[in-house]
Design a protein around this motif. Sequence first.
Motif, short mmCIF file in Angstrom:
data_model
loop_
_atom_site.label_atom_id
_atom_site.label_comp_id
_atom_site.label_asym_id
_atom_site.label_seq_id
_atom_site.Cartn_x
_atom_site.Cartn_y
_atom_site.Cartn_z
N TRP A 152 94.66 9.92 -60.02
CA TRP A 152 93.93 11.16 -60.25
C TRP A 152 92.19 10.63 -60.34
O TRP A 152 91.50 11.30 -60.24
N SER A 163 103.52 9.28 -65.38
CA SER A 163 102.45 9.41 -65.56
C SER A 163 101.06 9.05 -65.11
O SER A 163 100.21 9.41 -65.06
N GLU A 188 100.19 8.81 -61.62
CA GLU A 188 100.03 9.91 -61.29
C GLU A 188 98.77 10.03 -61.62
O GLU A 188 97.59 10.45 -61.13
#
Length: 175
Positions: free
Chosen positions: A83, A76, A79
């Motif tokens: 992003w 996470s 990611e």
Amino acid sequence: MTQQRSDGAPSADAANAYLEALRERLAADGCGVTATTWRDYRVVIGSRSDRKVRWFGIKVELFVLATAVPEVDNASMAEYTGWAMDYVKSLRSGLPGARNAAIILPALASGSVQPSARDWAAKDARILGTSLIGRPVTVETSASKATRVSMYRGRVVYGGMFTRHVLEKASLYFP
């Protein structure tokens, strides 16, 4: 030592309270504060631009993107950092390159942060292209309002002259 509630349940309320306090700290420091979403989570965004003589006229844009999630792990964190860097790349003002740099502090706050995610965030800065530098941040909150913040605090080859400024702002925003 990991700080968590004694009943073993991560404190979503503590992470959300931390984000609200972060929003206030960003605004108090003169940042423009907005919001967006990542997955289904609300993201607090703070941004500001600074130019100093010692940086030879280079404009530094500082972006803080923070959200509260149930748990933070390596996947996470990676990611979210990717992003956030792509998101900021689409927002940037001015001309990218030698006269402008962007520093991004992508932060995930949770009552449950895996030690490997803290290590991943503290290991190094992430660089996208030649003018985007990300310093991922994990914020482990607890019901007792104690927090544990992890991020890379060293210098980087590209953008090293901004290190002191970024670390000062990070300590203000993520106490």
